[in-house]
Design a protein around this motif. Structure first.
Motif, PDB file in Angstrom:
ATOM      1  N   GLN A 183       0.703  -1.148   0.010  1.00 15.97           N
ATOM      2  CA  GLN A 183       0.043   0.090   0.028  1.00 15.97           C
ATOM      3  C   GLN A 183       0.881   1.410  -0.068  1.00 15.97           C
ATOM      4  OE1 GLN A 183      -3.144  -1.759  -0.483  1.00 15.97           O
ATOM      5  NE2 GLN A 183      -3.413   0.233   0.237  1.00 15.97           N
ATOM      6  N   VAL A 184       0.530   2.113  -0.702  1.00 13.28           N
ATOM      7  CA  VAL A 184       1.382   3.682  -0.832  1.00 13.28           C
ATOM      8  C   VAL A 184       0.222   4.662  -0.732  1.00 13.28           C
ATOM      9  CG1 VAL A 184       2.831   5.040  -2.169  1.00 13.28           C
ATOM     10  CG2 VAL A 184       2.932   2.314  -2.455  1.00 13.28           C
ATOM     11  N   ASP A 185       0.433   5.814   0.010  1.00 18.53           N
ATOM     12  CA  ASP A 185      -0.485   6.865   0.155  1.00 18.53           C
ATOM     13  C   ASP A 185      -0.618   7.622  -1.168  1.00 18.53           C
ATOM     14  OD1 ASP A 185      -1.113   6.178   2.680  1.00 18.53           O
ATOM     15  OD2 ASP A 185       0.539   7.419   3.616  1.00 18.53           O
ATOM     16  N   MET A 186       0.633   7.973  -1.567  1.00 19.85           N
ATOM     17  CA  MET A 186       0.797   8.885  -2.985  1.00 19.85           C
ATOM     18  C   MET A 186       1.877   8.349  -3.821  1.00 19.85           C
ATOM     19  SD  MET A 186      -0.853  11.321  -4.434  1.00 19.85           S
ATOM     20  CE  MET A 186      -1.717  12.234  -2.687  1.00 19.85           C
ATOM     21  N   LEU A 187       1.584   8.098  -5.023  1.00 21.11           N
ATOM     22  CA  LEU A 187       2.481   7.584  -5.941  1.00 21.11           C
ATOM     23  C   LEU A 187       2.649   8.454  -7.105  1.00 21.11           C
ATOM     24  CD1 LEU A 187       4.422   5.039  -6.416  1.00 21.11           C
ATOM     25  CD2 LEU A 187       2.568   3.923  -7.458  1.00 21.11           C
ATOM     26  N   PHE A 188       3.654   8.829  -7.903  1.00 20.75           N
ATOM     27  CA  PHE A 188       3.909   9.186  -8.971  1.00 20.75           C
ATOM     28  C   PHE A 188       4.361   8.140 -10.135  1.00 20.75           C
ATOM     29  CE2 PHE A 188       6.623  10.739 -12.436  1.00 20.75           C
ATOM     30  CZ  PHE A 188       5.986  11.634 -12.841  1.00 20.75           C
ATOM     31  N   VAL A 189       3.597   8.090 -11.027  1.00 20.54           N
ATOM     32  CA  VAL A 189       3.868   6.997 -12.078  1.00 20.54           C
ATOM     33  C   VAL A 189       4.212   7.477 -13.506  1.00 20.54           C
ATOM     34  CG1 VAL A 189       2.602   5.049 -13.240  1.00 20.54           C
ATOM     35  CG2 VAL A 189       1.869   5.741 -11.166  1.00 20.54           C
ATOM     36  N   ARG A 190       5.420   7.103 -13.827  1.00 22.72           N
ATOM     37  CA  ARG A 190       5.853   7.561 -15.159  1.00 22.72           C
ATOM     38  C   ARG A 190       5.417   6.818 -16.396  1.00 22.72           C
ATOM     39  NH1 ARG A 190      12.298   8.285 -16.496  1.00 22.72           N
ATOM     40  NH2 ARG A 190      11.921   8.777 -18.864  1.00 22.72           N
ATOM     41  N   GLY A 191       4.881   7.674 -17.266  1.00 22.78           N
ATOM     42  CA  GLY A 191       4.015   7.404 -18.208  1.00 22.78           C
ATOM     43  C   GLY A 191       4.416   6.402 -19.243  1.00 22.78           C
ATOM     44  N   ASP A 192       6.049   6.479 -19.415  1.00 27.77           N
ATOM     45  CA  ASP A 192       6.567   5.483 -20.509  1.00 27.77           C
ATOM     46  C   ASP A 192       6.496   4.012 -19.851  1.00 27.77           C
ATOM     47  OD1 ASP A 192       8.617   5.590 -18.486  1.00 27.77           O
ATOM     48  OD2 ASP A 192      10.028   6.024 -20.068  1.00 27.77           O
ATOM     49  N   GLY A 193       6.003   3.764 -18.769  1.00 25.18           N
ATOM     50  CA  GLY A 193       6.013   2.126 -18.080  1.00 25.18           C
ATOM     51  C   GLY A 193       4.509   1.877 -18.256  1.00 25.18           C
ATOM     52  N   VAL A 194       3.472   2.785 -18.695  1.00 30.15           N
ATOM     53  CA  VAL A 194       2.081   2.473 -18.761  1.00 30.15           C
ATOM     54  C   VAL A 194       1.922   1.487 -20.137  1.00 30.15           C
ATOM     55  CG1 VAL A 194      -0.348   3.315 -18.794  1.00 30.15           C
ATOM     56  CG2 VAL A 194       1.565   4.387 -17.381  1.00 30.15           C
ATOM     57  N   ILE A 195       0.944   0.516 -19.867  1.00 26.15           N
ATOM     58  CA  ILE A 195       0.473  -0.435 -20.628  1.00 26.15           C
ATOM     59  C   ILE A 195      -0.843  -0.003 -21.138  1.00 26.15           C
ATOM     60  CG2 ILE A 195       0.121  -2.867 -21.508  1.00 26.15           C
ATOM     61  CD1 ILE A 195       2.420  -3.552 -19.791  1.00 26.15           C
ATOM     62  N   ILE A 196      -1.593  -0.040 -20.037  1.00 25.59           N
ATOM     63  CA  ILE A 196      -3.254  -0.083 -20.199  1.00 25.59           C
ATOM     64  C   ILE A 196      -3.733   0.653 -18.860  1.00 25.59           C
ATOM     65  CG2 ILE A 196      -3.707  -2.227 -19.265  1.00 25.59           C
ATOM     66  CD1 ILE A 196      -5.862  -2.101 -21.510  1.00 25.59           C
ATOM     67  N   ILE A 197      -4.532   1.598 -19.203  1.00 23.45           N
ATOM     68  CA  ILE A 197      -5.396   2.135 -17.928  1.00 23.45           C
ATOM     69  C   ILE A 197      -6.892   1.668 -18.115  1.00 23.45           C
ATOM     70  CG2 ILE A 197      -6.151   4.531 -16.756  1.00 23.45           C
ATOM     71  CD1 ILE A 197      -3.604   5.787 -18.482  1.00 23.45           C
ATOM     72  N   SER A 198      -7.505   1.235 -17.066  1.00 23.07           N
ATOM     73  CA  SER A 198      -8.697   0.817 -17.186  1.00 23.07           C
ATOM     74  C   SER A 198      -9.588   1.681 -16.160  1.00 23.07           C
ATOM     75  CB  SER A 198      -8.821  -0.574 -16.571  1.00 23.07           C
ATOM     76  OG  SER A 198      -9.928  -1.046 -16.490  1.00 23.07           O
ATOM     77  N   PRO A 199     -10.639   2.558 -16.667  1.00 23.66           N
ATOM     78  CA  PRO A 199     -11.263   3.263 -15.639  1.00 23.66           C
ATOM     79  C   PRO A 199     -12.368   2.573 -14.943  1.00 23.66           C
ATOM     80  CG  PRO A 199     -12.207   3.623 -17.841  1.00 23.66           C
ATOM     81  CD  PRO A 199     -10.985   2.446 -18.088  1.00 23.66           C
ATOM     82  N   PRO A 200     -12.860   2.735 -13.751  1.00 21.40           N
ATOM     83  CA  PRO A 200     -13.866   2.289 -12.941  1.00 21.40           C
ATOM     84  C   PRO A 200     -15.226   1.700 -13.736  1.00 21.40           C
ATOM     85  CG  PRO A 200     -13.979   4.358 -12.251  1.00 21.40           C
ATOM     86  CD  PRO A 200     -12.954   4.400 -13.399  1.00 21.40           C
ATOM     87  N   LEU A 201     -15.910   0.627 -13.290  1.00 25.89           N
ATOM     88  CA  LEU A 201     -16.828   0.349 -14.032  1.00 25.89           C
ATOM     89  C   LEU A 201     -18.213   1.158 -13.934  1.00 25.89           C
ATOM     90  CD1 LEU A 201     -16.827  -3.602 -13.369  1.00 25.89           C
ATOM     91  CD2 LEU A 201     -16.222  -2.579 -15.453  1.00 25.89           C
ATOM     92  N   ARG A 202     -18.723   1.635 -14.797  1.00 24.06           N
ATOM     93  CA  ARG A 202     -19.894   2.426 -14.634  1.00 24.06           C
ATOM     94  C   ARG A 202     -21.245   1.646 -14.417  1.00 24.06           C
ATOM     95  NH1 ARG A 202     -18.004   7.109 -12.621  1.00 24.06           N
ATOM     96  NH2 ARG A 202     -16.252   7.723 -14.118  1.00 24.06           N
ATOM     97  N   THR A 203     -21.937   1.590 -13.534  1.00 29.44           N
ATOM     98  CA  THR A 203     -23.516   0.931 -13.557  1.00 29.44           C
ATOM     99  C   THR A 203     -24.604   1.966 -13.824  1.00 29.44           C
ATOM    100  OG1 THR A 203     -23.475   1.064 -11.091  1.00 29.44           O
ATOM    101  CG2 THR A 203     -22.452  -0.858 -12.410  1.00 29.44           C
ATOM    102  N   GLY A 204     -25.666   1.514 -14.183  1.00 28.13           N
ATOM    103  CA  GLY A 204     -26.741   2.442 -14.205  1.00 28.13           C
ATOM    104  C   GLY A 204     -27.142   2.691 -15.359  1.00 28.13           C
TER     105      GLY A 204
END
Length: 94
Positions: free
Chosen positions: A73-94
């Protein structure tokens, strides 16, 4: 410079500010956390982050794959973009 996710062109920016997202990174790393900001390079600031690292090792004697999962667990994290493969948003219901 990182900026708040207001008035942007990308769908995830409009829908995921202060929402929990899932980020898959190079090196068998995954993050789940609250998206605070990111820029055009996909550099991100995530809060309340759970990091999962999956390591696959081969036993020297039996040649079997052994999977080891490490979580932290980490309180706050900086993620460098060149390591990102995919981003998944939260599921939307309704």
């Amino acid at each position: 410079m990182l900026r708040s996710l207001v008035g942007s062109e990308m769908c995830i920016r409009d829908r995921s500010l202060d929402e929990r997202i899932h980020v898959k990174l190079r090196g068998e790393r995954e993050l789940r956390g609250r998206l605070h900001a990111y820029d055009q390079h996909l550099n991100m600031i995530l809060g309340d982050v759970e990091e999962t690292i999956t390591q696959v090792e081969i036993d020297d004697e039996t040649y079997e794959e052994m999977t080891k999962t490490i979580k932290r667990q980490v309180d706050m994290l900086f993620v460098r973009g060149d390591g990102v493969i995919i981003i998944s948003p939260p599921l939307r219901t309704g």
